[in-house]
Design an enzyme around this catalytic site. Structure first.
Site, short mmCIF file in Angstrom:
data_model
loop_
_atom_site.label_atom_id
_atom_site.label_comp_id
_atom_site.label_asym_id
_atom_site.label_seq_id
_atom_site.Cartn_x
_atom_site.Cartn_y
_atom_site.Cartn_z
N ASP A 146 0.88 -1.17 0.00
CA ASP A 146 0.00 0.00 0.00
C ASP A 146 0.92 1.22 0.00
O ASP A 146 1.37 1.67 1.05
CB ASP A 146 -0.89 -0.01 1.24
CG ASP A 146 -1.81 1.20 1.30
OD1 ASP A 146 -2.14 1.76 0.25
OD2 ASP A 146 -2.18 1.59 2.43
N ASP B 132 -1.98 1.03 7.44
CA ASP B 132 -1.28 0.84 6.16
C ASP B 132 -0.92 -0.63 5.95
O ASP B 132 -1.02 -1.15 4.84
CB ASP B 132 -0.02 1.70 6.11
CG ASP B 132 -0.32 3.18 6.23
OD1 ASP B 132 -1.09 3.68 5.40
OD2 ASP B 132 0.21 3.82 7.15
N GLU C 271 -1.51 -1.45 -4.56
CA GLU C 271 -2.76 -0.71 -4.68
C GLU C 271 -2.57 0.43 -5.68
O GLU C 271 -1.53 1.08 -5.71
CB GLU C 271 -3.19 -0.16 -3.32
CG GLU C 271 -4.60 0.40 -3.34
CD GLU C 271 -5.13 0.68 -1.96
OE1 GLU C 271 -5.53 -0.27 -1.27
OE2 GLU C 271 -5.12 1.86 -1.56
#
Length: 162
Positions: A7, A139, A67
């Site tokens: 991420d 996260d 992502e």
């Protein structure tokens, strides 16, 4: 198969490593790569690259997923996120992995069942899917969700081929 989920963020990049054996998933590790907010952009990106290279060397994943960038209302924030995402894609490609790329809505749908899930719902489902995991923050939870999403997509692709 060992799967790394990422991420990306300039300040904090979440990461999660899972093992996918058929439909069985197990947690290996997770955490956050942090850069110094007072450092110049180029130095922050170089530091992120160095930390990611060490992470890849430590865990030796066979697959990875990242992502996708979402557009913030602040263009500067979006650009900083895009810089970090570029470093992450480069780092993964450097070790010979073609990363999966997933929109946040698709990750949420794969893990929670709805693309509009809240962060707390994602965190709770990651904890349920990986029993006994201690998650190193939001996260890292998002990164584990990306890894889970990618593992599901890889399993589906194998079933369609086989």
């Amino acid at each position: 198969m060992i799967v790394l989920g990422l991420d990306p963020g300039l300040g904090t990049t979440g990461w999660g490593v899972i093992r996918a054996e058929g439909n069985r998933l197990s947690h290996i590790a997770n955490g956050r790569l942090k850069t110094d907010t007072a450092a110049p952009l180029a130095r922050r990106l170089a530091h992120l690259d160095t930390m990611l290279a060490a992470l890849l060397a430590d865990h030796g994943p066979q697959a990875a997923a990242v992502e996708e960038v979402f557009v913030n209302t602040n263009p500067q924030s979006t650009l900083k996120l895009a810089h970090a995402r570029g470093i992450v894609l480069l780092g993964v490609a450097r070790v010979g992995i073609d990363p999966g790329e997933y929109a946040a809505r698709l990750v949420k749908k794969a893990v929670v069942g709805t693309g509009g899930a809240e962060k707390a719902q994602v965190h709770a489902m990651v904890a349920r899917l990986l029993p006994g995991v201690t998650i190193a923050g939001a996260d890292a939870a998002d990164a584990l969700a990306v890894a889970i999403c990618h593992a599901h997509h890889l399993a589906s692709a194998r079933r369609q081929v086989g």
